[in-house]
Design an enzyme around this catalytic site. Structure first.
Site, PDB file in Angstrom:
ATOM      1  N   GLY A  46       0.810  -1.215   0.000  1.00 17.09           N
ATOM      2  CA  GLY A  46       0.000   0.000   0.000  1.00 17.09           C
ATOM      3  C   GLY A  46       0.842   1.264   0.000  1.00 17.09           C
ATOM      4  N   CYS A  47       1.908   1.255   0.778  1.00 15.13           N
ATOM      5  CA  CYS A  47       2.778   2.434   0.866  1.00 15.13           C
ATOM      6  C   CYS A  47       3.519   2.663  -0.444  1.00 15.13           C
ATOM      7  CB  CYS A  47       3.748   2.283   2.029  1.00 15.13           C
ATOM      8  SG  CYS A  47       2.892   2.202   3.626  1.00 15.13           S
ATOM      9  N   THR A  48       3.907   1.590  -1.095  1.00 13.52           N
ATOM     10  CA  THR A  48       4.579   1.709  -2.390  1.00 13.52           C
ATOM     11  C   THR A  48       3.611   2.267  -3.426  1.00 13.52           C
ATOM     12  OG1 THR A  48       6.091  -0.096  -1.870  1.00 13.52           O
ATOM     13  CG2 THR A  48       5.742   0.410  -4.207  1.00 13.52           C
TER      14      THR A  48
END
Length: 157
Positions: A46-48
């Site tokens: 998700g952060c990527t």
């Protein structure tokens, strides 16, 4: 968990270590708008996805006179790796002490699969040219989020 500052309030000042062994502070963005987004952990899916979305819109953010700053509790070395791996063109702040994360109300107890732990709530704060909080997204869903923040930045004077 500390409370997220309110729209219309002054953004809490900060000075953080950042990728590349430098420092970044709220004062660095004086006179410009800032899309300040908080993410739980570098190099997770998700952060990527979120970082790549912001990065892909960086020219449009620049045209809206808006800088982007991503912040997590990851150490600088992890931020450096994340930035290099995904060719990110904006700074990544590291708040291992959680002081800034707490000031923005995004550090606190979380729960996953019945297990409780301390961590970061995925959130974004849009700060205007005067250092005032213009808009807050307290619980971000990644899909379409960077575009929504861009639109809000474009609508700000």
């Amino acid at each position: 968990m500390a409370k997220i500052p309110e729209v219309g309030s002054k953004a809490p000042p900060f000075r953080l270590k950042r990728d590349g062994d430098g420092e970044v502070s709220l004062g660095d963005f004086k006179g410009r708008k800032l899309a300040l987004y908080f993410y739980p952990k570098a190099n997770t899916s998700g952060c990527t996805k979120e970082a790549i979305a912001f990065n892909g819109l960086r020219a449009a953010f620049a045209a809206a006179d808006t800088d982007i700053l991503g912040v997590s509790a990851d150490p600088v070395k992890a931020q450096d790796s994340f930035k290099a791996k995904h060719d990110l063109a904006f700074p990544l702040g590291s708040d291992e002490t959680h002081e800034m994360l707490e000031a923005y109300g995004v550090w606190g107890e979380k729960s996953m699969y019945g297990r409780k732990f301390m961590g970061i709530t995925r959130a974004t704060v849009l700060i205007d040219r005067d250092g005032t909080i213009a808009r807050i997204w307290p619980k971000v869903k990644v899909d379409g989020h960077a575009e929504e923040v861009l639109k809000a930045a474009q609508d700000l004077p």
